[in-house]
Design an enzyme around this catalytic site. Structure first.
Site, mmCIF file in Angstrom:
data_model
loop_
_atom_site.group_PDB
_atom_site.id
_atom_site.type_symbol
_atom_site.label_atom_id
_atom_site.label_comp_id
_atom_site.label_asym_id
_atom_site.label_seq_id
_atom_site.Cartn_x
_atom_site.Cartn_y
_atom_site.Cartn_z
ATOM 1 N N ASP A 102 -6.056 -21.102 -89.060
ATOM 2 C CA ASP A 102 -4.923 -20.934 -89.953
ATOM 3 C C ASP A 102 -3.933 -22.104 -89.832
ATOM 4 O O ASP A 102 -3.470 -22.424 -88.735
ATOM 5 C CB ASP A 102 -4.227 -19.611 -89.616
ATOM 6 C CG ASP A 102 -3.111 -19.296 -90.584
ATOM 7 O OD1 ASP A 102 -3.423 -18.890 -91.715
ATOM 8 O OD2 ASP A 102 -1.933 -19.470 -90.211
ATOM 9 N N HIS A 109 2.153 -23.728 -83.640
ATOM 10 C CA HIS A 109 1.622 -24.046 -82.295
ATOM 11 C C HIS A 109 1.984 -25.484 -81.904
ATOM 12 O O HIS A 109 2.474 -25.729 -80.797
ATOM 13 C CB HIS A 109 0.101 -23.849 -82.292
ATOM 14 C CG HIS A 109 -0.570 -24.264 -81.014
ATOM 15 N ND1 HIS A 109 -0.911 -23.361 -80.022
ATOM 16 C CD2 HIS A 109 -0.944 -25.481 -80.552
ATOM 17 C CE1 HIS A 109 -1.470 -24.025 -79.002
ATOM 18 N NE2 HIS A 109 -1.510 -25.307 -79.306
ATOM 19 N N GLU A 110 1.769 -26.425 -82.827
ATOM 20 C CA GLU A 110 2.048 -27.835 -82.504
ATOM 21 C C GLU A 110 3.554 -28.066 -82.340
ATOM 22 O O GLU A 110 3.983 -28.793 -81.449
ATOM 23 C CB GLU A 110 1.467 -28.763 -83.575
ATOM 24 C CG GLU A 110 -0.058 -28.669 -83.771
ATOM 25 C CD GLU A 110 -0.871 -28.886 -82.506
ATOM 26 O OE1 GLU A 110 -0.417 -29.608 -81.599
ATOM 27 O OE2 GLU A 110 -1.974 -28.311 -82.423
ATOM 28 N N HIS A 113 4.542 -27.235 -78.901
ATOM 29 C CA HIS A 113 4.407 -28.306 -77.901
ATOM 30 C C HIS A 113 5.643 -29.195 -77.887
ATOM 31 O O HIS A 113 6.157 -29.563 -76.835
ATOM 32 C CB HIS A 113 3.178 -29.171 -78.205
ATOM 33 C CG HIS A 113 1.879 -28.501 -77.859
ATOM 34 N ND1 HIS A 113 1.665 -27.881 -76.657
ATOM 35 C CD2 HIS A 113 0.725 -28.377 -78.573
ATOM 36 C CE1 HIS A 113 0.429 -27.396 -76.633
ATOM 37 N NE2 HIS A 113 -0.154 -27.670 -77.783
ATOM 38 N N ASP A 119 -0.247 -25.655 -73.453
ATOM 39 C CA ASP A 119 -1.340 -24.794 -73.914
ATOM 40 C C ASP A 119 -1.601 -23.729 -72.868
ATOM 41 O O ASP A 119 -1.555 -23.996 -71.667
ATOM 42 C CB ASP A 119 -2.621 -25.632 -74.095
ATOM 43 C CG ASP A 119 -2.611 -26.397 -75.403
ATOM 44 O OD1 ASP A 119 -2.315 -25.784 -76.443
ATOM 45 O OD2 ASP A 119 -2.901 -27.605 -75.367
#
Ligand SMILES: [Zn+2]
Length: 170
Positions: A102, A109-110, A113, A119
């Protein structure tokens, strides 16, 4: 008379304290430029909006010029290059998109970071930072309570984040 005056002073002190605490924690504004993200720009924006709705100590703002975070796309795996907390770039990778991951989840998610999260390949869809380990069926773009608290803490105390690269290959 004396007692009444004392109470009034105490009330004033309490109001001042509240005002100070309220203003001391102004959100850190981070700019991002996604003009190089091509067809994924909407997904990039949604990922930023997920974080803006999830935390208060940091806000992501889209700009078209010089930015703290630059987002592009290519045909590899999604990945993030973090130079310090809130600074760096990330790449939307079509290798993951073509496998069915997705795009909004990849985006948040990125951004995670860049907000100082590593992670954690738990395989759990409830974890944003489990990334691709949660499988292509996982469409959850939201950080869990612990991930939100971690980001709030990172920006509350402006923690030092060492330069790191995160490659999100399945
Ligand atoms: Zn990752």
């Amino acid at each position: 008379m004396f007692l009444r005056k004392t109470i009034a002073v105490l009330a004033t002190t309490a109001a001042l304290t509240t005002a100070l605490v309220g203003t001391a924690q102004a959100a850190t504004e981070l700019t991002y430029n996604s003009s190089g993200a091509g067809q994924f720009q909407a997904a990039v924006d949604k990922g930023a909006q997920v974080w803006n709705a999830s935390v208060t100590n940091v806000k992501l703002k889209k700009v078209t010029g010089r930015a703290n975070i630059t987002v592009t796309w290519d045909t590899g795996w999604p990945r993030a290059y973090v130079s310090s907390l809130g600074r760096g770039r990330w790449v939307m990778g079509t290798q993951a998109v073509n496998e069915g991951h997705d795009t909004v989840r990849i985006s948040s998610h990125e951004f995670g970071h860049l907000l100082g999260l590593p992670d954690r390949r738990t395989g759990l869809c409830t974890d944003l930072m489990s990334g691709a380990s949660a499988g292509t069926g996982c469409k959850n773009p939201n950080p869990n309570a612990k991930e939100k608290a971690e980001v709030e803490g990172n920006f509350r105390s402006a923690v030092t984040v060492q330069p790191s690269t995160f490659v999100d290959a399945a």
